[in-house]
Each structure stands twice: as structure tokens, then as C-alpha cells.
Design a protein around this motif. Structure first.
Motif, PDB file in Angstrom:
ATOM      1  N   THR A  46      42.379  48.434  45.023  1.00  0.00           N
ATOM      2  CA  THR A  46      42.571  49.934  45.629  1.00  0.00           C
ATOM      3  C   THR A  46      42.254  50.766  44.269  1.00  0.00           C
ATOM      4  OG1 THR A  46      44.350  49.185  46.918  1.00  0.00           O
ATOM      5  CG2 THR A  46      44.364  51.627  46.362  1.00  0.00           C
ATOM      6  N   VAL A 243      40.249  53.891  54.355  1.00  0.00           N
ATOM      7  CA  VAL A 243      41.373  53.623  53.498  1.00  0.00           C
ATOM      8  C   VAL A 243      42.504  53.080  54.170  1.00  0.00           C
ATOM      9  CG1 VAL A 243      42.723  54.358  51.475  1.00  0.00           C
ATOM     10  CG2 VAL A 243      40.256  55.213  51.789  1.00  0.00           C
ATOM     11  N   PHE A 386      42.719  56.923  48.521  1.00  0.00           N
ATOM     12  CA  PHE A 386      43.067  55.723  47.767  1.00  0.00           C
ATOM     13  C   PHE A 386      44.020  55.708  46.714  1.00  0.00           C
ATOM     14  CE2 PHE A 386      38.755  53.928  48.964  1.00  0.00           C
ATOM     15  CZ  PHE A 386      39.086  52.859  49.373  1.00  0.00           C
TER      16      PHE A 386
END
Length: 468
Positions: A46, A243, A386
Motif C-alpha cells: 500500500t 484502491v 492509498f
């Protein structure tokens, strides 16, 4: 509108349609990089994505300057090259769990992503005739979906008998790297617009390199266009669904179920995108009508999907994950339907963006700047989400933020369809060579040819005059 069969664009290397097809292939086999790593390295992945998206903002904003300096072919090649390094970084992370090389690879892909998407975006926006804007956008993004299908079926086939929640097998990384190397070579064959001609013999544009400083000033000027600035809330959420759905999919489902959902979503995306293309290129309707109809086609299911999603995850606790769901479990049907609805409508939002951008210009120079501005904002929005996702904020809040931007974007595009979209942009811009049949239909002629070596601040011009 170009159609399959008799009226389909001729299969020619120098055809604008097939150049768009070629540029679509370059994004098809790069944008869906293998994800993964070890199960305990999800947070690292991530953060890598947050890093690459932060760099992607700058590379997208300046990508058109690079494009007009070194040409679209080399720009596309460099764009693909960064993805190869990135997949190698993910493979290294999967094997070792160490993040030094993956962080370096995230910088490489951050630079490359801007280059490859600016190249494909400016071709989608600037090479087609006005009646083909939907066709070019659908072809480019359709090829991207095709690449995602291939990228999805590989791990699906490998993991079909694996009901664990583990990472990606080595065979997936190797396959992707080989495909991307071939794609990088293909990118070198993309031509600049002055070397392309339409089926009726017309050129696309006459553009000459004007120097780095002029290109940079032109880029900044285009990015300050008020019409582009008001679209920023539309751009920001454009890929945030990747995401969010990637995170919630991993939170709730096991490996083979995640692979199935990802695979089926891009398969079903294609027929729905073809319907959208037919709406955008329906020549019996005025351009404003087409814009409104296409917006409604995407906006209604988009709102339904995100409202449903907020209801579904309202009680999720990210610190207390459930037992991973398998595709054989009760309740999977509802999960499947919502994932398809959310993914497809969110993906088609990008088609809407590109169509509206295409109504603003036919000029390849402006088109490249607009594509870069869109991608820069897209990357910024994705980077923020993110970052939020890495903080493990509640899914309902994450979904709510994304939906708020989508809804704002819908209102903005409704306004633009009613008050900004024009029936044609021909004869209003420099650099554009108007198709021969349009000249005949509108009664225009070429008053003077392009003079070799001469240029205006916006590039060489094919001047048009109205017949007496």
C-alpha cells in the motif's frame, strides 16, 4: 461513426485508428501489474502504491512536454519499461519481504505511468474525427480491459484450486515481465500525428517541435484552462475504486475468490463499454444529447453501487477481519453482483471523462496537455486514497469520500453537457487538419498549405477559409 464491417477503418499502419489500437496495446499489458507480496507485506504494498502515485502526479503533469520532445514512440517505450522494473520489485518483495528495491521500482513506475498514459490519452483525444471520439476511447480502454483479462486469468488459473489467502506465485511475475518486454518493443512503432493520414487521405495534424521552453509554457497554459480546472473533482476519484475494491476484496475474500471477481469484472466491462460507445457516437443525436445520455448511463448505476457499498460495509471492523469468503459460500451471489456493478460503473467513469475532454479540443498538443492534467489529478486522488487505506480508516468512511467526489463530478458533467459542450471544434483551433469530407460538407477549402519550417506559437497550421 466507424463500424465493424464495410465502414470499419482500413487496416493500415499509418491509420489514426490503428495507431490508437497500438497505443491501447501498450497500456493493455502494463497497467494491470501483478500485485502481491507476502501476506504480511500488504502494508508495504500500500505504501509503495502511495509513493508511485505521488510521483505519477508530476510525471503526468509534465508528460506531454516529454512526449513532444522525444516523440510518442520513445515515450511509450520508456513508459512500459518502468512497469517491468516495478513487477521485478514486487517479485523481490514476495520472495524476500525486503522493501529497498521495491521502493526504487515504485519511483520508476511513477515516472513511467505518466508517460504511457499521456501518450495513449493524447491519441484517444486528438487522432479521431469528432464523430469517432467514443470509438477511440472505447477501443483504447477496451484493450486495457483485454490486458486485464489476460492479467487476471493467469493468477486465476494458477490459484483455482488454492483456497488460501496467500500471495502471488512466481509464474505470474515471470509471465508479466515477458509480456511487458514485448509490449515495450511494440510501443516504439507509435507514430507522431504528422506521419499519419486518415482513410480519406486527410492528415491528422502538422506539428513541429518548438523547443523545451515553449512546450513547457504551452503545457502550463493548457493546464490553466478554466474548462479543465472545473473538471478536477471529476478527475480525482477516477481510479480510487481500484484502491478501495482491492482492499475490501482482500479483507473479505480468499485468493481464488478475489481472482474470480477481478477477472469477471473486466470481462463484463467490455460489453457495457460498447453500449456506451454507441451512445457517444450516435450521430443522429446532437453532441449535447449524446453527452447527457452517456453520463446518465454511467451515473445511475454508479450512484446505486456506492450507496449499496456504504450500507454493506457500515459494520465492518478492519481490525477484526472475518473468515475469508469462498465462491462456494452462501451470500457470494450478492457480493458478486455488487462488485460487478461497482467495478463496471466506476471504470466507465473514465470513458466519460475522456469523452468530455475530447469535446474540448481536436488539437493534439492541447489533447496531450489535457490528458496529462487528467492523469495527474487521477494519480493525486488515488495516492490520497492509498494513504487513507494504509491508515485503515473504516471502509464506510473511505467509500463515502469516494462517492462524494463521484457525485460532485456527475453534477459538473451535467453542467458541461448543457452549457459547455459544442457541436463541433473544427475551424476553431490551430494544428488541426480538418478531414476532407468535413471540408466538403461545410463548404470550406484550404486557403494556403503548410510551409515547411514555419510555425506559430501553437505549431504549424493548416489554414482554412470559407468558400465564397
Amino acid at each position: 461513426m466507424a463500424k465493424f464491417g464495410e465502414n470499419f477503418p482500413q487496416l493500415r499502419y499509418r491509420s489514426p485508428f490503428w495507431q490508437n489500437f497500438l497505443s491501447g496495446l501498450t497500456i493493455a499489458f502494463t497497467a494491470d501489474s501483478a500485485g502481491g507480496g507476502q501476506p504480511d507485506s500488504a502494508k508495504i504494498s500500500t505504501r509503495l502504491n502511495a509513493c508511485l502515485n505521488s510521483i505519477w502526479v508530476l510525471s503526468s503533469a509534465l508528460g506531454s512536454v516529454v512526449l513532444h520532445t522525444i516523440g510518442p514512440g520513445i515515450t511509450a517505450f520508456l513508459g512500459v519499461a518502468g512497469y517491468i522494473v516495478y513487477v521485478g520489485g514486487l517479485w523481490y518483495l514476495s520472495e524476500t519481504g525486503k522493501a529497498a528495491f521495491p521502493y526504487f521500482s515504485s519511483v520508476c513506475i511513477g515516472i513511467s505511468a505518466g508517460l504511457i498514459f499521456v501518450t495513449s490519452g493524447y491519441i484517444m483525444l486528438s487522432y479521431p474525427e469528432e464523430k469517432e471520439k467514443g470509438l477511440y476511447v472505447t477501443t483504447g480502454f477496451g484493450l486495457l480491459a483485454g490486458g486485464e483479462i489476460i492479467g487476471g486469468i493467469i493468477p486465476l488459473l494458477i490459484a483455482r484450486n488454492n483456497d488460501s489467502d496467500g500471495g502471488v506465485p512466481n509464474a505470474v511475475y515471470i509471465t508479466f515481465i515477458v509480456i511487458m518486454c514485448l509490449t515495450a518493443i511494440a510501443g516504439l512503432f507509435i507514430l507522431p500525428p504528422n506521419k499519419i493520414n486518415r482513410d480519406d487521405g486527410s492528415g491528422v495534424a502538422e506539428i513541429k517541435y518548438r523547443g523545451l521552453w515553449v512546450e513547457l509554457k504551452s503545457n502550463i497554459s493548457s493546464l490553466m484552462d478554466v474548462r479543465l480546472l472545473i473538471m478536477i473533482p471529476c478527475f480525482l476519484p477516477a481510479e480510487t475504486y481500484l484502491v478501495y475494491l482491492g482492499s475490501s476484496n482482500a479483507f473479505h475474500n480468499n485468493l481464488r475468490t478475489r481472482c474470480l471477481l477481478s477477472f469477471m469484472s473486466v470481462v463484463l466491462q467490455i460489453p457495457f463499454s460498447i453500449i456506451l460507445q454507441k451512445i457517444f457516437d450516435h450521430t443522429a443525436w446532437k453532441r449535447k444529447t449524446r453527452a447527457l445520455a452517456g453520463l446518465a448511463y454511467v451515473a445511475v448505476p454508479l450512484c446505486a453501487a456506492w450507496i449499496w457499498e456504504m450500507v454493506r460495509v457500515s459494520k465492518y471492523d478492519r481490525h477484526n477481519p472475518p473468515t475469508p469468503t469462498d465462491w462456494t459460500d452462501d451470500g457470494f451471489a450478492g457480493i458478486f453482483v455488487l462488485f460487478m456493478l461497482n467495478w463496471i460503473s466506476s471504470t466507465l467513469w473514465q470513458y466519460v471523462i475522456m469523452y468530455f475532454l475530447g469535446t474540448l479540443t481536436n488539437d493534439p498538443i492541447k489533447g496531450s496537455h489535457y490528458a496529462g492534467g487528467f492523469r495527474a489529478c487521477l494519480a493525486a486522488g488515488e495516492s490520497v486514497v492509498f494513504g487513507l487505506d494504509s491508515l485503515e480508516i473504516p471502509y464506510v468512511k473511505e467509500a463515502g469520500i469516494i462517492f462524494a467526489f463521484y457525485f460532485a463530478g456527475i453534477l459538473i458533467y451535467a453542467y458541461m453537457a448543457l452549457f459547455v459542450v459544442e457541436e463541433t471544434r473544427y475551424f476553431q483551433e490551430e494544428n488541426v487538419v480538418v478531414p476532407a469530407h468535413v471540408l466538403e460538407e461545410t463548404g470550406h477549402v484550404r486557403e494556403m498549405p503548410v510551409v515547411e519550417g514555419e510555425s506559430t506559437p501553437e505549431g504549424s497550421v493548416d489554414v482554412m477559409a470559407k468558400k465564397e
